[in-house]
Write an enzyme that holds these catalytic residues in place. Structure first.
Site, PDB file in Angstrom:
ATOM      1  N   LYS A  54       0.495  -1.131  -0.426  1.00 52.37           N
ATOM      2  CA  LYS A  54       0.170   0.069  -0.394  1.00 52.37           C
ATOM      3  C   LYS A  54       0.559   0.975  -0.069  1.00 52.37           C
ATOM      4  O   LYS A  54       0.815   2.135  -0.577  1.00 52.37           O
ATOM      5  CB  LYS A  54      -1.019  -0.223   1.255  1.00 52.37           C
ATOM      6  CG  LYS A  54      -2.342  -1.153   0.992  1.00 52.37           C
ATOM      7  CD  LYS A  54      -2.684  -1.180   2.383  1.00 52.37           C
ATOM      8  CE  LYS A  54      -3.973  -2.673   2.488  1.00 52.37           C
ATOM      9  NZ  LYS A  54      -4.233  -3.099   3.656  1.00 52.37           N
ATOM     10  N   GLN A  98      -5.481  -1.109   9.383  1.00 54.45           N
ATOM     11  CA  GLN A  98      -5.327  -3.161   8.623  1.00 54.45           C
ATOM     12  C   GLN A  98      -6.078  -4.117   9.998  1.00 54.45           C
ATOM     13  O   GLN A  98      -5.777  -3.927  10.710  1.00 54.45           O
ATOM     14  CB  GLN A  98      -4.037  -3.178   8.650  1.00 54.45           C
ATOM     15  CG  GLN A  98      -4.017  -4.693   7.730  1.00 54.45           C
ATOM     16  CD  GLN A  98      -3.485  -4.606   6.635  1.00 54.45           C
ATOM     17  OE1 GLN A  98      -4.069  -3.750   5.562  1.00 54.45           O
ATOM     18  NE2 GLN A  98      -4.338  -6.252   6.272  1.00 54.45           N
ATOM     19  N   ASP A 121     -11.347   2.178   3.717  1.00 53.69           N
ATOM     20  CA  ASP A 121     -12.437   1.178   3.198  1.00 53.69           C
ATOM     21  C   ASP A 121     -14.152   0.436   3.175  1.00 53.69           C
ATOM     22  O   ASP A 121     -14.188  -0.450   3.392  1.00 53.69           O
ATOM     23  CB  ASP A 121     -11.902   0.412   4.436  1.00 53.69           C
ATOM     24  CG  ASP A 121     -10.653  -0.502   4.369  1.00 53.69           C
ATOM     25  OD1 ASP A 121      -9.972  -1.091   4.134  1.00 53.69           O
ATOM     26  OD2 ASP A 121     -10.273  -0.874   5.763  1.00 53.69           O
TER      27      ASP A 121
HETATM   28  N1  GUN Z   1      -7.459  -6.875   5.527  1.00 59.05           N
HETATM   29  C1  GUN Z   1      -6.976  -7.144   4.384  1.00 59.05           C
HETATM   30  N2  GUN Z   1      -8.253  -7.071   3.888  1.00 59.05           N
HETATM   31  C2  GUN Z   1      -8.263  -6.003   4.032  1.00 59.05           C
HETATM   32  C3  GUN Z   1      -9.203  -4.458   3.897  1.00 59.05           C
HETATM   33  O1  GUN Z   1      -9.062  -4.276   2.789  1.00 59.05           O
HETATM   34  N3  GUN Z   1      -9.047  -3.471   4.287  1.00 59.05           N
HETATM   35  C4  GUN Z   1      -8.750  -3.935   5.788  1.00 59.05           C
HETATM   36  N4  GUN Z   1      -8.628  -2.400   6.952  1.00 59.05           N
HETATM   37  N5  GUN Z   1      -7.575  -4.713   6.634  1.00 59.05           N
HETATM   38  C5  GUN Z   1      -7.054  -5.787   5.451  1.00 59.05           C
END
Ligand code: GUN
Length: 294
Positions: A54, A98, A121
């Site tokens: 990211k 996350q 998200d």
């Molecule tokens: N963990 C795995 N995929 C995601 C996601 O799309 N967002 C978040 N916040 N955590 C994740």
């Protein structure tokens, strides 16, 4: 006949390039630099890989990236204090915590604390509710990616029979809402559904998001169906390493489906690209600018 492979790598790269163009434009025309803050609590190896990717891709798109790493034993109060600080920070337009969080932390309270305008998200109840109501909302990234991949095969999803297997807040539920917005007819299936093969066989569009290796078999599929495999399952190999497989038995499905996403190289590539899209959109909305072209 062999199914067409839907190349998530290529489609995600195109999307990232479009985001980068728009980021350059808002910078030039409005002196706005979209910023994404990612919060990682603890040191889950898979999460660390995602967070790194990211960070790199956010910077490559010309946006500001802020990484916050907290120890696994951080207190709920300290985590909430960081979220509050990011909510107030004018350089931050998107906040992603996350998941999963380490045991002992209250995920729901943390998600609820994020400013809905910065909730890239799409997990805050405000955004989830808006999406379910058919209103404009920040939507979760993986489902957005699934829709883009589907539209690379079908210009319109109107009237198509779709099945979503899995009902998580992050994927299954919001994907159902996005498909409804595309005027598809949607079946929601899950671990308690009866006759899953029979339900899948009626579907023109199959979304597998259960986290069970190769659960969906080739002979469940309607010939010519489009298959979007959201699963990323690590299974051990003889040499002690692991390999990634999806929720769909890929080799079997290739012989029956019309089009299918591979694992890796399918949906996974799209999630971060859609996170960049959401951050750009959030930044424009917060700054009172018109919606970007992506
Ligand atoms: N963990 C795995 N995929 C995601 C996601 O799309 N967002 C978040 N916040 N955590 C994740």
């Amino acid at each position: 006949m062999t199914a067409k492979t839907i190349d998530g790598k290529v489609i995600a790269a195109e999307l990232r390039a479009r985001v980068a163009d728009e980021v350059a434009r808002v910078k030039r025309e409005h002196n706005l630099v979209p910023g994404l803050a990612v919060v990682l609590v603890g040191s889950d190896p898979a999460s660390e890989v995602y967070v790194r990717s990211k960070h790199t891709q956010t910077q490559a798109a010309g946006m500001a990236s802020f990484e916050h790493k907290l120890p696994a034993d951080v207190s709920q109060a300290d985590l909430l204090a960081l979220v509050a600080k990011l909510n107030r920070d004018p350089a931050v337009h998107g906040i992603l915590v996350q998941l999963p969080l380490p045991k002992g932390l209250d995920t729901e309270a943390v998600v609820n604390a994020i400013d809905p305008a910065k909730d890239v998200d799409g997990l805050h109840p405000n955004n989830a509710g808006r999406l379910a109501g058919g209103f404009e909302a920040l939507s979760p990234c993986t489902p957005l990616g699934c829709i883009i991949l589907t539209k690379s095969v079908h210009a319109s999803l109107e009237g198509m029979n779709a099945i979503v297997i899995g009902r998580s807040n992050l994927v299954g539920r919001p994907l159902v809402q996005l498909l409804l917005n595309e005027n598809a007819t949607v079946t929601i299936a899950h671990s308690r559904s009866r006759d899953l093969p029979g339900l899948v066989r009626r579907a023109d569009l199959v979304y597998a998001a259960v986290g069970k290796s190769e659960m969906v078999r080739g002979d469940w599929l309607k010939p010519g169906a489009t298959v979007i495999d959201v699963g990323i399952n690590r299974i051990p190999k003889d040499d002690g390493k692991t390999r990634l497989v999806g929720d769909v038995a890929y080799q079997e499905a290739l012989a029956v489906a019309g089009a299918i996403t591979p694992v890796p190289g399918g949906v996974g590539q799209m999630t971060v690209a859609c996170l960049l899209v959401n951050t750009l959109r959030a930044a424009c909305a917060i700054a009172g600018l018109p919606k970007p072209a992506v």
